[in-house]
Structure formats: C-alpha cells, structure tokens
Write a protein that holds these residues in place. Structure first.
Motif, PDB file in Angstrom:
ATOM      1  N   ALA A  17       0.822  -1.201   0.000  1.00 49.81           N
ATOM      2  CA  ALA A  17       0.000   0.000   0.000  1.00 49.81           C
ATOM      3  C   ALA A  17       0.866   1.264   0.000  1.00 49.81           C
ATOM      4  CB  ALA A  17      -0.926  -0.007   1.213  1.00 49.81           C
ATOM      5  N   LYS A  18       1.962   1.222   0.734  1.00 53.66           N
ATOM      6  CA  LYS A  18       2.847   2.387   0.786  1.00 53.66           C
ATOM      7  C   LYS A  18       3.476   2.647  -0.576  1.00 53.66           C
ATOM      8  CE  LYS A  18       6.419   4.480   3.720  1.00 53.66           C
ATOM      9  NZ  LYS A  18       7.291   4.300   4.911  1.00 53.66           N
ATOM     10  N   ASP A  19       3.844   1.580  -1.300  1.00 49.35           N
ATOM     11  CA  ASP A  19       4.403   1.748  -2.642  1.00 49.35           C
ATOM     12  C   ASP A  19       3.353   2.248  -3.631  1.00 49.35           C
ATOM     13  OD1 ASP A  19       7.168   1.389  -3.142  1.00 49.35           O
ATOM     14  OD2 ASP A  19       7.008  -0.735  -2.651  1.00 49.35           O
ATOM     15  N   LEU A  20       2.153   1.715  -3.555  1.00 50.73           N
ATOM     16  CA  LEU A  20       1.092   2.165  -4.452  1.00 50.73           C
ATOM     17  C   LEU A  20       0.811   3.655  -4.253  1.00 50.73           C
ATOM     18  CD1 LEU A  20      -1.427  -0.807  -4.062  1.00 50.73           C
ATOM     19  CD2 LEU A  20      -0.103  -0.267  -6.113  1.00 50.73           C
ATOM     20  N   THR A  21       0.730   4.047  -3.004  1.00 50.12           N
ATOM     21  CA  THR A  21       0.442   5.443  -2.686  1.00 50.12           C
ATOM     22  C   THR A  21       1.604   6.354  -3.076  1.00 50.12           C
ATOM     23  OG1 THR A  21      -0.952   4.673  -0.878  1.00 50.12           O
ATOM     24  CG2 THR A  21      -0.288   6.968  -0.816  1.00 50.12           C
ATOM     25  N   TYR A  22       2.819   5.849  -2.889  1.00 52.23           N
ATOM     26  CA  TYR A  22       4.020   6.610  -3.259  1.00 52.23           C
ATOM     27  C   TYR A  22       3.998   6.917  -4.762  1.00 52.23           C
ATOM     28  CZ  TYR A  22       9.099   7.670  -3.342  1.00 52.23           C
ATOM     29  OH  TYR A  22      10.330   8.259  -3.477  1.00 52.23           O
ATOM     30  N   ALA A  23       3.687   5.923  -5.575  1.00 54.17           N
ATOM     31  CA  ALA A  23       3.640   6.126  -7.026  1.00 54.17           C
ATOM     32  C   ALA A  23       2.551   7.127  -7.402  1.00 54.17           C
ATOM     33  CB  ALA A  23       3.403   4.791  -7.723  1.00 54.17           C
ATOM     34  N   TYR A  24       1.400   7.024  -6.761  1.00 50.38           N
ATOM     35  CA  TYR A  24       0.292   7.933  -7.043  1.00 50.38           C
ATOM     36  C   TYR A  24       0.695   9.380  -6.767  1.00 50.38           C
ATOM     37  CZ  TYR A  24      -4.334  10.115  -6.526  1.00 50.38           C
ATOM     38  OH  TYR A  24      -5.424  10.948  -6.638  1.00 50.38           O
ATOM     39  N   TYR A  25       1.268   9.619  -5.582  1.00 49.92           N
ATOM     40  CA  TYR A  25       1.607  10.997  -5.227  1.00 49.92           C
ATOM     41  C   TYR A  25       2.842  11.511  -5.975  1.00 49.92           C
ATOM     42  CZ  TYR A  25      -2.073  11.038  -1.773  1.00 49.92           C
ATOM     43  OH  TYR A  25      -3.309  11.009  -1.175  1.00 49.92           O
ATOM     44  N   HIS A  26       3.707  10.617  -6.407  1.00 45.07           N
ATOM     45  CA  HIS A  26       4.811  11.061  -7.262  1.00 45.07           C
ATOM     46  C   HIS A  26       4.257  11.704  -8.534  1.00 45.07           C
ATOM     47  CE1 HIS A  26       7.549  10.349 -10.737  1.00 45.07           C
ATOM     48  NE2 HIS A  26       8.422  10.908  -9.913  1.00 45.07           N
ATOM     49  N   GLU A  27       3.301  11.040  -9.168  1.00 43.86           N
ATOM     50  CA  GLU A  27       2.709  11.584 -10.390  1.00 43.86           C
ATOM     51  C   GLU A  27       1.930  12.864 -10.109  1.00 43.86           C
ATOM     52  OE1 GLU A  27       1.346  12.145 -14.318  1.00 43.86           O
ATOM     53  OE2 GLU A  27       3.059  11.053 -13.493  1.00 43.86           O
ATOM     54  N   PRO A  59      -6.276  14.153 -18.746  1.00 42.55           N
ATOM     55  CA  PRO A  59      -4.892  14.024 -18.259  1.00 42.55           C
ATOM     56  C   PRO A  59      -4.686  14.502 -16.829  1.00 42.55           C
ATOM     57  CG  PRO A  59      -4.928  14.901 -20.496  1.00 42.55           C
ATOM     58  CD  PRO A  59      -6.351  14.883 -20.022  1.00 42.55           C
ATOM     59  N   ALA A  60      -5.617  15.302 -16.314  1.00 40.89           N
ATOM     60  CA  ALA A  60      -5.497  15.744 -14.921  1.00 40.89           C
ATOM     61  C   ALA A  60      -5.567  14.571 -13.963  1.00 40.89           C
ATOM     62  CB  ALA A  60      -6.597  16.751 -14.594  1.00 40.89           C
ATOM     63  N   GLY A  61      -6.103  13.435 -14.408  1.00 43.77           N
ATOM     64  CA  GLY A  61      -6.198  12.253 -13.554  1.00 43.77           C
ATOM     65  C   GLY A  61      -5.061  11.281 -13.733  1.00 43.77           C
ATOM     66  N   SER A  62      -3.921  11.743 -14.228  1.00 46.27           N
ATOM     67  CA  SER A  62      -2.820  10.824 -14.560  1.00 46.27           C
ATOM     68  C   SER A  62      -2.226  10.112 -13.356  1.00 46.27           C
ATOM     69  CB  SER A  62      -1.716  11.561 -15.326  1.00 46.27           C
ATOM     70  OG  SER A  62      -1.125  12.574 -14.531  1.00 46.27           O
ATOM     71  N   ALA A  63      -2.497  10.580 -12.146  1.00 48.19           N
ATOM     72  CA  ALA A  63      -2.030   9.840 -10.966  1.00 48.19           C
ATOM     73  C   ALA A  63      -2.665   8.455 -10.918  1.00 48.19           C
ATOM     74  CB  ALA A  63      -2.346  10.624  -9.693  1.00 48.19           C
ATOM     75  N   ASP A  64      -3.862   8.316 -11.488  1.00 48.87           N
ATOM     76  CA  ASP A  64      -4.498   6.997 -11.570  1.00 48.87           C
ATOM     77  C   ASP A  64      -3.677   6.047 -12.440  1.00 48.87           C
ATOM     78  OD1 ASP A  64      -6.506   8.105 -10.094  1.00 48.87           O
ATOM     79  OD2 ASP A  64      -8.023   8.047 -11.665  1.00 48.87           O
ATOM     80  N   LEU A  65      -3.121   6.583 -13.523  1.00 46.23           N
ATOM     81  CA  LEU A  65      -2.296   5.755 -14.412  1.00 46.23           C
ATOM     82  C   LEU A  65      -1.018   5.311 -13.695  1.00 46.23           C
ATOM     83  CD1 LEU A  65      -1.672   4.533 -17.172  1.00 46.23           C
ATOM     84  CD2 LEU A  65      -0.810   6.782 -17.895  1.00 46.23           C
ATOM     85  N   ALA A  66      -0.428   6.211 -12.920  1.00 52.05           N
ATOM     86  CA  ALA A  66       0.765   5.841 -12.151  1.00 52.05           C
ATOM     87  C   ALA A  66       0.442   4.735 -11.153  1.00 52.05           C
ATOM     88  CB  ALA A  66       1.313   7.071 -11.419  1.00 52.05           C
ATOM     89  N   LEU A  67      -0.705   4.823 -10.528  1.00 53.64           N
ATOM     90  CA  LEU A  67      -1.128   3.784  -9.586  1.00 53.64           C
ATOM     91  C   LEU A  67      -1.272   2.444 -10.297  1.00 53.64           C
ATOM     92  CD1 LEU A  67      -2.261   3.096  -6.702  1.00 53.64           C
ATOM     93  CD2 LEU A  67      -4.518   3.583  -7.665  1.00 53.64           C
ATOM     94  N   ALA A  68      -1.856   2.451 -11.495  1.00 49.78           N
ATOM     95  CA  ALA A  68      -2.029   1.215 -12.257  1.00 49.78           C
ATOM     96  C   ALA A  68      -0.682   0.606 -12.620  1.00 49.78           C
ATOM     97  CB  ALA A  68      -2.845   1.490 -13.521  1.00 49.78           C
ATOM     98  N   HIS A  69       0.271   1.450 -13.052  1.00 51.10           N
ATOM     99  CA  HIS A  69       1.621   0.954 -13.363  1.00 51.10           C
ATOM    100  C   HIS A  69       2.273   0.342 -12.134  1.00 51.10           C
ATOM    101  CE1 HIS A  69       1.833   2.120 -17.474  1.00 51.10           C
ATOM    102  NE2 HIS A  69       1.827   3.428 -17.275  1.00 51.10           N
ATOM    103  N   ALA A  70       2.102   1.001 -10.986  1.00 50.97           N
ATOM    104  CA  ALA A  70       2.712   0.502  -9.752  1.00 50.97           C
ATOM    105  C   ALA A  70       2.089  -0.830  -9.342  1.00 50.97           C
ATOM    106  CB  ALA A  70       2.538   1.535  -8.637  1.00 50.97           C
ATOM    107  N   ALA A  71       0.783  -0.972  -9.515  1.00 52.65           N
ATOM    108  CA  ALA A  71       0.114  -2.235  -9.169  1.00 52.65           C
ATOM    109  C   ALA A  71       0.659  -3.375 -10.018  1.00 52.65           C
ATOM    110  CB  ALA A  71      -1.392  -2.094  -9.347  1.00 52.65           C
ATOM    111  N   ARG A  72       0.848  -3.139 -11.293  1.00 54.52           N
ATOM    112  CA  ARG A  72       1.415  -4.163 -12.169  1.00 54.52           C
ATOM    113  C   ARG A  72       2.844  -4.498 -11.762  1.00 54.52           C
ATOM    114  NH1 ARG A  72      -0.400  -1.856 -18.053  1.00 54.52           N
ATOM    115  NH2 ARG A  72      -2.289  -3.090 -18.369  1.00 54.52           N
TER     116      ARG A  72
END
Length: 311
Positions: A115-125, A208-221
C-alpha cells in the motif's frame, strides 16, 4: 474461461427470451462479450451524438440483464493519456530485504508495504506532474513520506498538508471496493449511483489531470510482477487487474446507455447466486435488500443452470 467459448453456452432467444430476466455474475471481459451477443447481436444499436453522448436503441429482442459482482462495478476504464511526471518509481518499500522470508499473514506483513508503494507512485505523479495542485514539492514530500509507517497519523497529516483538495487524495479502500458500506433502499437508488460512478470514471480516465491513476495502475502491475510467487497475493492480482486492465471508456458509456434503456440492471456488490429449490436461481448481495430470481444464471467464467453447482 471465456464465456463465449463454453461448449454448454446457449444464448439463443429460445433459452433467453426477450424481456425475461437473466442473472449475470461478473463484470469483467467475459461480461462485455456477453453483452455484445445479447444486445447488438439481437439487433440493438448504439447511437452517438456530436457531443459524444451514447444512446442505446433496443430491438425488443433483448433479455433483462441483472448483473452484479464482488465489487459491484466494472474494471476502471483504460486511460488515454501519458504520465506527466515520467516513469513511475520502482517499488521502494515492498522489496525483498524489507519482507519476511515466509509469511502466512499477507495482510499484516506485506500489505502495508504494498500500500505504501502504491500510494508513493500515485503521489509522485500528482506532485511532480501537477505541482499546482500541491502545497509542497515532491522531494520534500518523498523524504517525509518514506520515514512514516503506512496509514499512521503522521502520514495522513502529511498527505492532508501536501494535497489540499480532497478529490486529489488517494483512498485505496474506497477505490478498491467503492460500494463497501453503502446500502440502497431500492434498485433505483443504486442505478443512479452507478450512473454517477461510471460517469466520473469515464471523465477521470479521459482527462490528463487524472494521470495519478495511471501511475497507480503501473505501480500495481510492477508490484504484482516483482512479488510474484514469493510474496504475491490474490488481492494484489485482482487489484492490478481492476486498475490496469479495464475496458475502453467508450465501452463504459455503452454500459451506461444499456442501463438507461433498462436492458441492464445493476445488483451491486458481494453478489451470491444460489438455486432456490424450485428450479430457479436467486441472487442477493449486500448493496440492495432482498434479491432477484431468474430461470437462468450466467457466470462470466462459464455458465450455470438449474441445480448445477454455481462456481
């Protein structure tokens, strides 16, 4: 199992008459193929206006499709934009040296780091790609975030301070199970909620304003692949599929139009289907009171009929 490849599957009008209910459990790729056969395959058409709106024009030959699933919602729509902040950070917290060599309690020992990694990727984006929506820079946030335990009081305070808009903050539990804890008094309320949910998902996954969702998806994979057989878990597999392997936004718009036409009726989350002892199937979940009945029940992994074991 691909539902349309099942040798016992019979979706003919004789077996599924026009206007009669059919219970469907599952809203994944098998469901999309099933819908095609039972709607356009029976002469229905989709009409699109110049603003992108979709209307379904029934042929009158369709059954009424009563659908629910574990989550009660389809996979999130596929995105149509790139990442704004560049590549997603590789897993930083759920790494071999931080994980127990063997564990039988994934939720306790592995989940907090995932969860910490998923959230980290989201907030990075979000912070690096859309800095105008943050009060602090990414470097400052990343340093403070790494020092805190997952979901601690200090971590939650950090996120509130860094991200002023509530809509920009990630809620993993709500994202994963959007209908958990929600109950409607009647089907109409759920249908309205689903329309709003699908509309919001289409908007977010095409903007594109929702691109943090895409980062989360990449991190989940990435986490699913890196943890693999040693520290993987069915939850992570399912979450990666839910966030990263969804249908095109246009398909969700078609699903909305089918619901507006009364061809599809949503049943909500945690749907269970059982024989009722009288030659029919009964479906009930946690989102609506009571349940529904039909002579035929389909699972998008296969097909079930009277008195067969439901899988």
């Amino acid at each position: 199992m691909k539902v349309l490849d099942h040798p016992a599957l019979d979706l003919s009008p004789t077996r599924l008459p026009a206007g009669q209910p059919v219970i469907v459990r599952g809203m994944g790729s098998g469901f999309s193929r099933l819908l095609t056969v039972l709607t356009e395959g029976r002469g229905g058409t989709f009409s699109r206006d110049r603003h992108g709106g979709v209307t379904y024009l029934p042929a009158g030959a369709e059954p009424v499709i009563l659908v629910g699933s574990g989550r009660g919602v389809p996979c999130r729509a596929a995105t149509r934009y790139p990442l704004a902040a560049g590549p997603v950070p590789v897993p930083r917290f759920a790494v071999p040296e931080a994980l127990p060599r063997v564990t039988s309690r994934w939720r306790r020992d592995v989940w907090p780091l995932v969860a910490k990694d998923l959230t980290y990727a989201y907030y990075h984006e979000l912070l690096a790609g859309h800095p105008e929506r943050a009060r602090v820079g990414w470097a400052e946030f990343a340093e403070a975030y790494a020092a805190e335990e997952w979901s601690s009081v200090a971590m939650r305070a950090l996120i509130r301070r860094a991200v002023p808009r509530f809509a920009d903050r990630l809620n993993l539990a709500r994202l994963d199970r959007p209908l958990d804890g929600i109950k409607f008094g009647d089907p109409a309320g759920l249908q309205r909620w689903m329309h709003g949910y699908l509309d919001a998902d289409i908007t977010r996954r095409t903007d594109p304003a929702g691109s943090a969702d895409l980062a989360l998806a990449h991190a989940a994979r990435a986490l699913r692949d890196s943890l693999g057989d040693t520290h993987g878990d069915p939850w992570l597999d399912g979450f990666a599929h839910f966030t990263a392997d969804g249908p095109p936004p246009a398909w969700l718009a078609e699903l909305q139009s089918l619901a507006a036409a009364g061809v599809v009726v949503f049943l909500g989350a945690n749907l269970q289907v059982r024989p009722d002892g009288n030659g029919m199937w009964r479906a009930a979940g946690t989102t609506l009171p009571g349940g529904v009945q039909a002579h035929v029940a389909l699972d998008t992994r296969g097909i079930v009929e009277k008195q067969e074991e439901y899988r």
